[in-house]
Each structure stands twice: as structure tokens, then as C-alpha cells.
Design a protein around this motif. Structure first.
Motif, PDB file in Angstrom:
ATOM      1  N   ARG A   1       0.825  -1.209   0.000  1.00 58.16           N
ATOM      2  CA  ARG A   1       0.000   0.000   0.000  1.00 58.16           C
ATOM      3  C   ARG A   1       0.863   1.264   0.000  1.00 58.16           C
ATOM      4  N   GLY A   2       1.925   1.212  -0.790  1.00 56.67           N
ATOM      5  CA  GLY A   2       2.780   2.375  -0.972  1.00 56.67           C
ATOM      6  C   GLY A   2       3.888   2.565   0.037  1.00 56.67           C
ATOM      7  N   ALA A   3       3.919   1.783   1.086  1.00 56.98           N
ATOM      8  CA  ALA A   3       4.938   1.961   2.134  1.00 56.98           C
ATOM      9  C   ALA A   3       5.882   0.763   2.165  1.00 56.98           C
ATOM     10  N   PRO A   4       7.196   1.010   2.318  1.00 56.87           N
ATOM     11  CA  PRO A   4       8.137  -0.112   2.464  1.00 56.87           C
ATOM     12  C   PRO A   4       7.817  -0.895   3.736  1.00 56.87           C
ATOM     13  N   VAL A   5       7.945  -2.214   3.646  1.00 56.29           N
ATOM     14  CA  VAL A   5       7.669  -3.081   4.798  1.00 56.29           C
ATOM     15  C   VAL A   5       8.778  -4.107   4.953  1.00 56.29           C
ATOM     16  N   LYS A   6       8.916  -4.623   6.168  1.00 53.57           N
ATOM     17  CA  LYS A   6       9.838  -5.727   6.437  1.00 53.57           C
ATOM     18  C   LYS A   6       9.251  -6.995   5.849  1.00 53.57           C
ATOM     19  N   VAL A   7      10.124  -7.866   5.375  1.00 50.14           N
ATOM     20  CA  VAL A   7       9.688  -9.171   4.869  1.00 50.14           C
ATOM     21  C   VAL A   7      10.684 -10.232   5.290  1.00 50.14           C
ATOM     22  N   ARG A   8      10.231 -11.462   5.290  1.00 49.92           N
ATOM     23  CA  ARG A   8      11.123 -12.601   5.495  1.00 49.92           C
ATOM     24  C   ARG A   8      11.206 -13.359   4.186  1.00 49.92           C
ATOM     25  N   LEU A   9      12.433 -13.643   3.791  1.00 48.46           N
ATOM     26  CA  LEU A   9      12.692 -14.371   2.558  1.00 48.46           C
ATOM     27  C   LEU A   9      13.613 -15.541   2.859  1.00 48.46           C
ATOM     28  N   ARG A  10      13.573 -16.543   2.005  1.00 50.23           N
ATOM     29  CA  ARG A  10      14.505 -17.667   2.129  1.00 50.23           C
ATOM     30  C   ARG A  10      15.360 -17.719   0.883  1.00 50.23           C
ATOM     31  N   GLN A  11      16.661 -17.895   1.092  1.00 50.04           N
ATOM     32  CA  GLN A  11      17.607 -17.950  -0.017  1.00 50.04           C
ATOM     33  C   GLN A  11      18.485 -19.177   0.135  1.00 50.04           C
ATOM     34  N   PRO A  12      18.432 -20.099  -0.831  1.00 53.21           N
ATOM     35  CA  PRO A  12      19.350 -21.242  -0.792  1.00 53.21           C
ATOM     36  C   PRO A  12      20.694 -20.856  -1.397  1.00 53.21           C
ATOM     37  N   ILE A  13      21.763 -21.348  -0.806  1.00 51.64           N
ATOM     38  CA  ILE A  13      23.115 -21.181  -1.331  1.00 51.64           C
ATOM     39  C   ILE A  13      23.705 -22.589  -1.445  1.00 51.64           C
ATOM     40  N   THR A  14      24.139 -22.947  -2.638  1.00 53.20           N
ATOM     41  CA  THR A  14      24.698 -24.279  -2.862  1.00 53.20           C
ATOM     42  C   THR A  14      26.205 -24.196  -3.021  1.00 53.20           C
ATOM     43  N   PHE A  15      26.890 -25.034  -2.288  1.00 54.67           N
ATOM     44  CA  PHE A  15      28.351 -25.148  -2.378  1.00 54.67           C
ATOM     45  C   PHE A  15      28.644 -26.502  -3.004  1.00 54.67           C
ATOM     46  N   LYS A  16      29.150 -26.477  -4.221  1.00 56.36           N
ATOM     47  CA  LYS A  16      29.452 -27.713  -4.935  1.00 56.36           C
ATOM     48  C   LYS A  16      30.871 -27.606  -5.470  1.00 56.36           C
ATOM     49  N   LEU A  17      31.652 -28.617  -5.158  1.00 59.15           N
ATOM     50  CA  LEU A  17      33.024 -28.654  -5.652  1.00 59.15           C
ATOM     51  C   LEU A  17      33.013 -28.908  -7.149  1.00 59.15           C
ATOM     52  N   ASP A  18      33.884 -28.225  -7.858  1.00 58.19           N
ATOM     53  CA  ASP A  18      34.000 -28.448  -9.294  1.00 58.19           C
ATOM     54  C   ASP A  18      34.504 -29.859  -9.524  1.00 58.19           C
ATOM     55  N   PRO A  19      33.974 -30.525 -10.560  1.00 58.38           N
ATOM     56  CA  PRO A  19      34.510 -31.867 -10.841  1.00 58.38           C
ATOM     57  C   PRO A  19      35.963 -31.740 -11.272  1.00 58.38           C
ATOM     58  N   PRO A  20      36.772 -32.733 -10.961  1.00 59.44           N
ATOM     59  CA  PRO A  20      38.177 -32.658 -11.371  1.00 59.44           C
ATOM     60  C   PRO A  20      38.278 -32.617 -12.887  1.00 59.44           C
ATOM     61  N   ASP A  21      39.235 -31.891 -13.370  1.00 59.63           N
ATOM     62  CA  ASP A  21      39.450 -31.826 -14.822  1.00 59.63           C
ATOM     63  C   ASP A  21      39.837 -33.207 -15.327  1.00 59.63           C
ATOM     64  N   GLU A  22      39.259 -33.561 -16.456  1.00 57.21           N
ATOM     65  CA  GLU A  22      39.610 -34.832 -17.085  1.00 57.21           C
ATOM     66  C   GLU A  22      41.005 -34.687 -17.684  1.00 57.21           C
ATOM     67  N   PRO A  23      41.842 -35.679 -17.499  1.00 54.39           N
ATOM     68  CA  PRO A  23      43.166 -35.582 -18.124  1.00 54.39           C
ATOM     69  C   PRO A  23      43.035 -35.607 -19.638  1.00 54.39           C
ATOM     70  N   ALA A  24      43.918 -34.887 -20.290  1.00 54.66           N
ATOM     71  CA  ALA A  24      43.899 -34.874 -21.766  1.00 54.66           C
ATOM     72  C   ALA A  24      44.267 -36.272 -22.252  1.00 54.66           C
ATOM     73  N   PRO A  25      43.614 -36.693 -23.341  1.00 54.21           N
ATOM     74  CA  PRO A  25      43.953 -38.023 -23.874  1.00 54.21           C
ATOM     75  C   PRO A  25      45.404 -38.050 -24.352  1.00 54.21           C
ATOM     76  N   LEU A  26      46.008 -39.187 -24.190  1.00 54.31           N
ATOM     77  CA  LEU A  26      47.394 -39.346 -24.638  1.00 54.31           C
ATOM     78  C   LEU A  26      47.422 -39.382 -26.154  1.00 54.31           C
ATOM     79  N   THR A  27      48.353 -38.692 -26.724  1.00 53.07           N
ATOM     80  CA  THR A  27      48.518 -38.702 -28.177  1.00 53.07           C
ATOM     81  C   THR A  27      49.884 -39.254 -28.506  1.00 53.07           C
ATOM     82  N   ARG A  28      50.003 -39.895 -29.634  1.00 57.39           N
ATOM     83  CA  ARG A  28      51.282 -40.465 -30.047  1.00 57.39           C
ATOM     84  C   ARG A  28      51.797 -39.770 -31.255  1.00 57.39           C
TER      85      ARG A  28
END
Length: 111
Positions: free
Chosen positions: A84-111
């Protein structure tokens, strides 16, 4: 205090809360070294000025990750809800995800 919920327009909500400035949650080094991953759900109270006034971790989360999530979220800035035109307090929920990066795949061996 107004609790945010879907479909509030009919209840007098003029403008929903919107993130103006988000600070990323850095992955704690100790958690990274220990291989700790997880999701932290944080309930925040956003005041009439758009500042995070209070936080509470909801449910179980590793302490290292919870502390990092809360530390970052307390620095966020919002455009506050208006009711109704006036700022009000609110409660919000925020998820934060912590995920480790997958290990880099080694480059294929070339001959």
C-alpha cells in the motif's frame, strides 16, 4: 511484519522485494580441502530500507558452509517490498549451494 508469498498482488502488494546487489558466497578453503559440499537455506529478514536485518540457517548445514553463506547474504542489498505504498519488512529464504568443481579430465594421450 509481512511474510512474502506467491500471488500477493490482491493483498495490497505494490512492489515485490528485488535483489539490487548480491555478494557471492566464497567457498571456504577448509571446506574445499575437506571435500565438504552442501546446500544452506538461509531465512533473512529484509528491513524497510532493503538491508538484511537478521538471518537464520534453516535445517542442517555444515557450519563452515553456513557461516560463509550468512556472511555473504548479510551484505546483500534489496529494493524493499512495498505494501500500500509503504516499504515493509519481509522474510525471505535464499538457498546457497556449495558444490566442488569436478576434477578436470586428463587430456587423452597422443602419439
Amino acid at each position: 511484519m509481512k511474510e512474502s508469498a506467491p500471488g500477493e498482488g490482491a493483498l495490497g502488494l505494490d512492489q515485490p522485494t528485488r535483489v539490487l546487489h548480491a555478494v557471492p558466497s566464497p567457498y571456504p578453503g577448509e571446506a574445499r580441502r575437506a571435500g565438504i559440499e552442501g546446500r544452506v537455506l538461509v531465512e533473512m529478514e529484509v528491513d524497510e530500507r532493503g538491508n538484511v536485518a537478521r538471518t537464520m540457517v534453516v535445517g542442517e548445514a555444515p557450519k563452515l558452509l553456513a557461516d560463509a553463506a550468512v556472511s555473504a547474504l548479510t551484505q546483500w542489498k534489496f529494493r524493499p517490498h512495498t505494501y500500500r505504498g509503504a516499504p515493509v519488512k519481509v522474510r525471505l529464504r535464499q538457498p546457497i549451494t556449495f558444490k566442488l568443481d569436478p576434477p578436470d579430465e586428463p587430456a587423452p594421450l597422443t602419439r
